[in-house]
Design a protein around this motif. Structure first.
Motif, PDB file in Angstrom:
ATOM      1  N   ALA A  52       0.821  -1.221   0.000  1.00  0.00           N
ATOM      2  CA  ALA A  52       0.000   0.000   0.000  1.00  0.00           C
ATOM      3  C   ALA A  52       0.853   1.270   0.000  1.00  0.00           C
ATOM      4  O   ALA A  52       0.388   2.345  -0.355  1.00  0.00           O
ATOM      5  CB  ALA A  52      -0.927   0.008   1.206  1.00  0.00           C
ATOM      6  N   ARG A  53       2.113   1.158   0.406  1.00  0.00           N
ATOM      7  CA  ARG A  53       3.071   2.269   0.414  1.00  0.00           C
ATOM      8  C   ARG A  53       2.590   3.449   1.263  1.00  0.00           C
ATOM      9  O   ARG A  53       2.837   4.609   0.934  1.00  0.00           O
ATOM     10  CB  ARG A  53       3.389   2.746  -1.002  1.00  0.00           C
ATOM     11  CG  ARG A  53       3.846   1.661  -1.942  1.00  0.00           C
ATOM     12  CD  ARG A  53       5.162   1.043  -1.515  1.00  0.00           C
ATOM     13  NE  ARG A  53       5.559   0.013  -2.481  1.00  0.00           N
ATOM     14  CZ  ARG A  53       6.051  -1.154  -2.149  1.00  0.00           C
ATOM     15  NH1 ARG A  53       6.235  -1.471  -0.899  1.00  0.00           N
ATOM     16  NH2 ARG A  53       6.376  -2.034  -3.067  1.00  0.00           N
ATOM     17  N   ASN A  54       1.911   3.192   2.359  1.00  0.00           N
ATOM     18  CA  ASN A  54       1.444   4.250   3.254  1.00  0.00           C
ATOM     19  C   ASN A  54       2.591   5.007   3.899  1.00  0.00           C
ATOM     20  O   ASN A  54       2.465   6.184   4.223  1.00  0.00           O
ATOM     21  CB  ASN A  54       0.539   3.664   4.341  1.00  0.00           C
ATOM     22  CG  ASN A  54      -0.722   3.071   3.769  1.00  0.00           C
ATOM     23  OD1 ASN A  54      -1.302   3.597   2.828  1.00  0.00           O
ATOM     24  ND2 ASN A  54      -1.156   1.961   4.325  1.00  0.00           N
ATOM     25  N   LEU A  55       3.706   4.343   4.097  1.00  0.00           N
ATOM     26  CA  LEU A  55       4.855   4.973   4.737  1.00  0.00           C
ATOM     27  C   LEU A  55       5.439   6.102   3.891  1.00  0.00           C
ATOM     28  O   LEU A  55       5.954   7.088   4.430  1.00  0.00           O
ATOM     29  CB  LEU A  55       5.934   3.921   5.035  1.00  0.00           C
ATOM     30  CG  LEU A  55       7.193   4.396   5.726  1.00  0.00           C
ATOM     31  CD1 LEU A  55       6.877   5.058   7.065  1.00  0.00           C
ATOM     32  CD2 LEU A  55       8.154   3.232   5.911  1.00  0.00           C
ATOM     33  N   GLU A  56       5.338   5.997   2.594  1.00  0.00           N
ATOM     34  CA  GLU A  56       5.939   7.014   1.725  1.00  0.00           C
ATOM     35  C   GLU A  56       5.397   8.407   2.026  1.00  0.00           C
ATOM     36  O   GLU A  56       6.163   9.365   2.182  1.00  0.00           O
ATOM     37  CB  GLU A  56       5.716   6.677   0.258  1.00  0.00           C
ATOM     38  CG  GLU A  56       6.351   7.696  -0.669  1.00  0.00           C
ATOM     39  CD  GLU A  56       6.252   7.340  -2.131  1.00  0.00           C
ATOM     40  OE1 GLU A  56       6.924   8.024  -2.926  1.00  0.00           O
ATOM     41  OE2 GLU A  56       5.528   6.398  -2.487  1.00  0.00           O
TER      42      GLU A  56
END
Length: 96
Positions: A52-56
């Motif tokens: 999901a790449r929420n950290l980006e």
């Protein structure tokens, strides 16, 4: 992507590789802790295994408000931990 250091680097030849997945709060806490120490690494490489790449987005917001003495590198990495570690080592610009 890579955000350059905004201050003088303490350990100019050192990289910290952080393979992670679904640990946004912990990664931000780590980065805040690195801001407080007198000898941070020259570079922190975050290899994110979350599809999901929420950290980006969280890291982009962190970079916008922090004056970091280290370069921050974000990499969208594979799900497997060993492959994330290897990707971080391959991408890092310094010893680790």
């Amino acid at each position: 992507w890579r955000a350059p250091a905004r201050e003088r680097l303490a350990l100019r030849d050192c990289s910290l590789v952080v393979p992670t997945c679904n640990r946004g709060t912990e990664v931000e806490r780590l980065l805040d802790t690195l801001l407080a120490i007198t000898d941070p690494p020259a570079e922190v490489v975050i290899v994110d295994g979350d599809p999901a790449r929420n950290l980006e987005a969280r890291l982009r917001a962190w970079v916008a408000q922090a004056t970091a003495p280290f370069a921050l590198v974000y990499v969208a990495g594979p799900r497997e931990l060993t492959r994330r570690r290897n990707a971080g080592v391959d991408i890092s610009a310094h010893d680790f």
